[in-house]
Write a protein that holds these residues in place. Sequence first.
Motif, mmCIF file in Angstrom:
data_model
loop_
_atom_site.group_PDB
_atom_site.id
_atom_site.type_symbol
_atom_site.label_atom_id
_atom_site.label_comp_id
_atom_site.label_asym_id
_atom_site.label_seq_id
_atom_site.Cartn_x
_atom_site.Cartn_y
_atom_site.Cartn_z
ATOM 1 N N UNK A 152 -3.825 1.858 -55.998
ATOM 2 C CA UNK A 152 -4.432 3.530 -56.247
ATOM 3 C C UNK A 152 -4.169 2.209 -58.039
ATOM 4 N N UNK A 153 -3.827 1.688 -58.571
ATOM 5 C CA UNK A 153 -3.104 1.059 -60.215
ATOM 6 C C UNK A 153 -4.685 0.740 -59.789
ATOM 7 N N UNK A 154 -5.232 -0.516 -58.990
ATOM 8 C CA UNK A 154 -6.368 -1.244 -59.366
ATOM 9 C C UNK A 154 -7.395 -0.474 -59.386
ATOM 10 N N UNK A 212 -9.704 0.916 -53.002
ATOM 11 C CA UNK A 212 -8.274 2.006 -52.230
ATOM 12 C C UNK A 212 -9.439 3.103 -51.464
ATOM 13 N N UNK A 213 -10.872 3.142 -51.101
ATOM 14 C CA UNK A 213 -11.199 3.872 -49.879
ATOM 15 C C UNK A 213 -11.036 3.539 -49.145
ATOM 16 N N UNK A 214 -11.122 2.021 -48.561
ATOM 17 C CA UNK A 214 -11.037 1.081 -47.953
ATOM 18 C C UNK A 214 -9.061 1.440 -47.247
ATOM 19 N N UNK A 215 -8.383 1.822 -48.054
ATOM 20 C CA UNK A 215 -6.963 1.957 -47.587
ATOM 21 C C UNK A 215 -7.006 3.261 -46.465
ATOM 22 N N UNK A 248 -9.572 -8.675 -51.314
ATOM 23 C CA UNK A 248 -8.552 -6.918 -51.348
ATOM 24 C C UNK A 248 -9.644 -5.656 -51.062
ATOM 25 N N UNK A 249 -8.449 -4.899 -50.263
ATOM 26 C CA UNK A 249 -9.538 -3.791 -50.287
ATOM 27 C C UNK A 249 -9.561 -2.561 -51.129
ATOM 28 N N UNK A 278 5.349 0.902 -43.179
ATOM 29 C CA UNK A 278 4.567 1.320 -43.773
ATOM 30 C C UNK A 278 3.308 1.163 -45.153
ATOM 31 N N UNK A 279 3.668 1.180 -46.110
ATOM 32 C CA UNK A 279 2.049 0.725 -46.647
ATOM 33 C C UNK A 279 2.076 1.780 -48.091
ATOM 34 N N UNK A 280 3.255 1.741 -48.578
ATOM 35 C CA UNK A 280 3.317 2.505 -49.665
ATOM 36 C C UNK A 280 2.923 1.888 -50.986
ATOM 37 N N UNK A 281 3.799 0.235 -50.839
ATOM 38 C CA UNK A 281 2.914 -0.620 -51.819
ATOM 39 C C UNK A 281 1.841 -1.249 -51.526
ATOM 40 N N UNK A 282 1.088 -1.075 -50.604
ATOM 41 C CA UNK A 282 -0.388 -1.771 -50.430
ATOM 42 C C UNK A 282 -0.837 -0.503 -50.861
ATOM 43 N N UNK A 283 -0.857 0.590 -50.909
ATOM 44 C CA UNK A 283 -1.354 2.240 -51.333
ATOM 45 C C UNK A 283 -1.485 2.413 -52.680
ATOM 46 N N UNK A 284 -0.134 1.772 -53.275
ATOM 47 C CA UNK A 284 0.219 2.033 -54.865
ATOM 48 C C UNK A 284 -0.913 1.162 -55.700
#
Length: 299
Positions: free
Chosen positions: A288-290, A256-259, A253-254, A279-285
């Motif tokens: 961020x939550x993690x 947040x800085x990697x994303x 799992x990447x 789009x990458x909104x879900x992955x980025x969200x």
Amino acid sequence: MRFDCKDDIIQLTPEWKGERFPNGRPRVPDAVLNRLRKVTFEEAWGPLWGQGYKYQWECDFKLVHPDAKLVGRAVTAVMVPMRPDLHKTLLDYGHQSENRRGFFNQWVIDQLAEDDVVVVDLFDKIAQGTYVGGNLSTAIATRTKRGGAVIWGGIRDLEQVVKIKETQTFYRGVDPTGIGDVTMTGMNVPCRIGKAICMPGDVVLGTISGVIFIPPQLAEAVATQAEKSHVRDIFGFIRLAEKTYTTAQIDTAWTLPMWQDFIAWFNNDPQAKPYQHLTWDKELEKAQTTAANNTQVRL
């Protein structure tokens, strides 16, 4: 019974809500086919496995053009060993009641459209199980343009077939005999190919690794997930070559800085341009939550 029965095809494919051919076969849009031409066998495999579709691929094939990819919509046929009474009944029925001409394999090829793929269960018969040769392969190329054939059985005239560059054929073996001692019991019905099952209208993805049959209702989602895997792999290969990240970082799992690094690359690098409809909104969200949860744990 009827061959290529519209009512049966619609009954067997109720989850498909899009356009259909006149015979009821699902017609996955050309745009989705074009997207799937860019992805690998494994990238398409993952989403299907995750959805519980565990019998959608077969890898034990020979193929005419090892460097070519096959993508198209399945037209299926099921053949069985010849039993004289059944054979006569079905052949006569096709000729007299459905106005078909020639032998069973010709019936299927005569109805092909652009970007179709003939998918045939010939019960792994090679001698007298040669579904196509030079003539019928030429007919497939003419009708499908970029399509081809997946045959759980044999072909003949290989020296001629390899010269037909427009289409791809997956097959089990070669024999000089013509097709014989077989009977078709179904056209555009569920079809078993080795360990896999194919339905009429499935998207066929064939590569040097094997053949995958993608249910039409999942084709767009598979294309999206496969493209995401593909473009992330491009980024990963670049960063691994630069020694920016380790293989463990890329394969888990990447952070947040990697994303954030990936998004910046994705928005600007020319290699990502063909995939910028994603789009990458879900992955980025999620990242961020993690990250926020990890911060709270440390506090």
